[in-house]
Write a protein that holds these residues in place. Structure first.
Motif, mmCIF file in Angstrom:
data_model
loop_
_atom_site.group_PDB
_atom_site.id
_atom_site.type_symbol
_atom_site.label_atom_id
_atom_site.label_comp_id
_atom_site.label_asym_id
_atom_site.label_seq_id
_atom_site.Cartn_x
_atom_site.Cartn_y
_atom_site.Cartn_z
ATOM 1 N N GLU A 1 0.694 7.678 -4.430
ATOM 2 C CA GLU A 1 -0.076 8.134 -5.577
ATOM 3 C C GLU A 1 -1.157 9.118 -5.164
ATOM 4 O O GLU A 1 -1.489 10.053 -5.903
ATOM 5 C CB GLU A 1 -0.699 6.935 -6.289
ATOM 6 C CG GLU A 1 -1.464 7.295 -7.548
ATOM 7 C CD GLU A 1 -2.036 6.060 -8.236
ATOM 8 O OE1 GLU A 1 -2.844 6.218 -9.171
ATOM 9 O OE2 GLU A 1 -1.690 4.929 -7.815
ATOM 10 N N LYS A 2 -1.694 8.959 -3.952
ATOM 11 C CA LYS A 2 -2.733 9.869 -3.462
ATOM 12 C C LYS A 2 -2.139 11.070 -2.723
ATOM 13 O O LYS A 2 -2.862 11.936 -2.237
ATOM 14 C CB LYS A 2 -3.691 9.105 -2.544
ATOM 15 C CG LYS A 2 -4.951 9.885 -2.215
ATOM 16 C CD LYS A 2 -5.898 9.079 -1.335
ATOM 17 C CE LYS A 2 -7.103 9.926 -0.963
ATOM 18 N NZ LYS A 2 -8.045 9.218 -0.074
ATOM 19 N N LYS B 1 -8.208 5.672 2.006
ATOM 20 C CA LYS B 1 -9.440 6.131 1.370
ATOM 21 C C LYS B 1 -9.963 7.417 2.004
ATOM 22 O O LYS B 1 -10.453 8.313 1.310
ATOM 23 C CB LYS B 1 -10.490 5.029 1.455
ATOM 24 C CG LYS B 1 -11.777 5.334 0.711
ATOM 25 C CD LYS B 1 -12.804 4.237 0.984
ATOM 26 C CE LYS B 1 -12.275 2.880 0.545
ATOM 27 N NZ LYS B 1 -13.252 1.793 0.807
ATOM 28 N N TYR C 1 0.798 -1.238 0.000
ATOM 29 C CA TYR C 1 0.000 0.000 0.000
ATOM 30 C C TYR C 1 0.830 1.287 0.000
ATOM 31 O O TYR C 1 0.271 2.371 -0.132
ATOM 32 C CB TYR C 1 -0.930 0.002 1.217
ATOM 33 C CG TYR C 1 -2.187 -0.806 0.988
ATOM 34 C CD1 TYR C 1 -3.318 -0.229 0.424
ATOM 35 C CD2 TYR C 1 -2.222 -2.168 1.274
ATOM 36 C CE1 TYR C 1 -4.458 -0.967 0.188
ATOM 37 C CE2 TYR C 1 -3.356 -2.919 1.046
ATOM 38 C CZ TYR C 1 -4.474 -2.326 0.498
ATOM 39 O OH TYR C 1 -5.590 -3.069 0.253
ATOM 40 N N VAL D 1 0.341 3.051 -3.279
ATOM 41 C CA VAL D 1 -1.014 3.594 -3.360
ATOM 42 C C VAL D 1 -1.102 4.896 -2.569
ATOM 43 O O VAL D 1 -1.724 5.883 -3.011
ATOM 44 C CB VAL D 1 -2.035 2.568 -2.834
ATOM 45 C CG1 VAL D 1 -3.454 3.132 -2.910
ATOM 46 C CG2 VAL D 1 -1.938 1.260 -3.604
ATOM 47 N N ASP E 1 -6.266 0.252 3.701
ATOM 48 C CA ASP E 1 -7.122 0.714 2.611
ATOM 49 C C ASP E 1 -8.113 1.762 3.109
ATOM 50 O O ASP E 1 -8.341 2.782 2.441
ATOM 51 C CB ASP E 1 -7.856 -0.486 2.015
ATOM 52 C CG ASP E 1 -8.678 -0.095 0.801
ATOM 53 O OD1 ASP E 1 -8.085 0.203 -0.244
ATOM 54 O OD2 ASP E 1 -9.929 -0.084 0.923
#
Length: 465
Positions: free
Chosen positions: A336-337, A371, A330, A333, A367
């Motif tokens: 990237e955010k 989010k 993660y 991920v 996650d």
């Protein structure tokens, strides 16, 4: 006839049979005790009478040796007078002629061991011709004269009769009280068992709110009622959860299925030969199908964890490896955010568990944090070893919006999302799965305020290693 039916049912119950068994044992014990008391009392008095007779015999033998036959006759006559009504004497010649005494003839009874004889006084006159028995001892004097010395046993016979009557009454009262007590105990137990049966019938009829009443005494039936109530609470929770899941599944899947059908239908009614249009529709359909499959996969994982099917397959798992794998997965991920994900592994604990489910639980926590954490935020993944009351602890903290305290228990249920409009991606099953995995491993899930944000920890107990 109707009144006899409950009585017959009561007689066939296990509590009554047990009460009857204990009553039988109690009655036998009481009977043995009463028999011992009777034999001891009557035997003691009979021994006392025997000792008294032996003393009289010894005195008469001394009288015969010192004063001869004449002195013995005078002594027997004197002792046979009215003042000695309880004593029995008889002195005869070798031919059977009575010289002195208070019997009309020699008793026709066979002497027992030691020369002792038992006979009815009424057959030989005796003392006041009372229909009682006597105990006597006989012996032969020099010159073949025979002497019988005994005692009227009427008082002892009366005592024996009264004791026998009293003991019979005691025995009868014991049986009646024991039987009545057994019936009362059986009836009380049956009332409580019938209450359990009524509750089960209500539940079988569909009323899951019924609970078994407790007597408050803390006995075995109360403990059984408590366990049954706890089981019923769990069943009600499961049934309520099942209804909620059914409703949530219908609500959450209806929209994506409708979108999927609308895309396919729209592609069919379009009058175009452009393959890219159909490719785009198929790609969107695949994405929608993947989301549906993800929802079903999460539901199956939760059901598998909650059922405990994998509990027997638990094996030693190195949590550090699980945490490192999730962090490596993660971290891109998060970057990237525009988030910063830091990993701090302070120990290398080992717990018994299912490595795949534990990895999925940690992945779900990361996650969720990615989010809901806004761009530029920070996420911390922490693994700690043994501490007070814990074998290991996995913590994920973020500085996002967090979860209100009143909602922290609610979000662990299936399909519960803080986004009421359900505009954000997700199916509301992430934390439900984490909670189910934690309970499978005997661990607890803690949701705390990170000021700002949320801190979620999986706390493994000390016996989990």
């Amino acid at each position: 006839m109707k009144a006899a039916v409950p009585t017959l049912r009561l007689l066939r119950t296990t509590p009554f049979r047990l009460a009857l068994l204990y009553l039988g044992l109690f009655v036998i014990s009481v009977g043995v005790i009463l028999a011992i008391v009777y034999r001891s009392t009557a035997g003691f008095l009979e021994e006392e009478i025997g000792a008294t007779i032996a003393l009289e015999v010894a005195g008469l033998q001394d009288q015969y040796r010192n004063a001869g036959l004449r002195g013995l006759v005078d002594s027997v006559r004197e002792r046979s007078a009215v003042g000695h009504t309880n004593s029995i004497y008889l002195l005869t010649t070798p031919g059977g002629v009575i010289l002195a005494g208070n019997l009309s003839g020699w008793p026709d009874a066979t002497p027992g061991p030691g020369g002792w004889t038992h006979f009815k006084i009424s057959d030989y006159g005796g003392v006041n011709n009372r229909p009682s028995t006597a105990m006597a001892v006989s012996f032969v004097l020099p010159g073949q004269f025979r002497l019988l010395v005994g005692r009227d046993m009427s008082e002892l016979d009366q005592l024996r009769g009264r004791m026998a009557v009293s003991l019979r009454w005691v025995f009868l009262v014991t049986v009646v009280l024991g039987l009545g007590g057994g019936l009362l105990l059986a009836r009380g137990a049956m009332r409580r068992i019938e209450a359990i049966n009524r509750t089960t019938h209500r539940i079988m009829a569909g009323d899951l709110t019924g609970r078994v009443p407790r007597g408050g005494g803390g006995d075995e039936i109360d403990r059984l009622a408590g366990n049954l109530n706890a089981m019923l609470d769990q069943i009600e929770r499961l049934m309520t959860g099942m209804r909620q899941v059914t409703e949530s599944v219908a609500h959450d899947l209806r929209t994506p299925l409708s979108r999927l059908r609308a895309r396919v239908e729209l592609a069919l009614i379009r009058d175009t030969d452009d393959p890219e249009v159909y490719r785009a529709v198929l790609q969107d359909t695949i994405l929608e199908a993947d989301r549906l499959l993800a929802t079903f996969t999460a539901l199956l994982s939760i059901a598998e964890a909650e059922s405990g099917a994998n509990r027997k397959a638990l094996e030693p798992v190195r949590l550090a490896e699980v945490v490192r794998l999730a962090a490596d997965l993660y971290e891109p991920v998060a970057e990237e955010k525009g988030l910063i994900l830091t990993t701090d592994i302070r120990a290398e604990p080992t717990v018994r568990g299912n490595e795949q489910l534990l990895a999925q639980a940690v992945s779900n926590l990361l996650d969720n944090a990615i989010k809901y954490t806004p761009e530029g935020g920070r996420i911390a993944l922490l693994l700690e070893g043994e501490g007070p009351g814990q074998a290991a602890r996995v913590t994920v903290a973020d500085d996002g919006p967090g979860i209100p305290p009143e909602m922290r228990e609610k979000v662990l249920e299936r399909f519960v999302r803080l986004d009421a409009a359900r505009a954000s991606p997700g199916n509301g099953l992430g934390l439900s799965l984490v909670d189910a995995v934690a309970r499978l491993h005997g661990a607890s899930l803690r949701l705390e305020d990170n000021a700002p944000g949320l801190r979620i920890a999986i706390l493994f107990p000390q016996d989990a290693g």
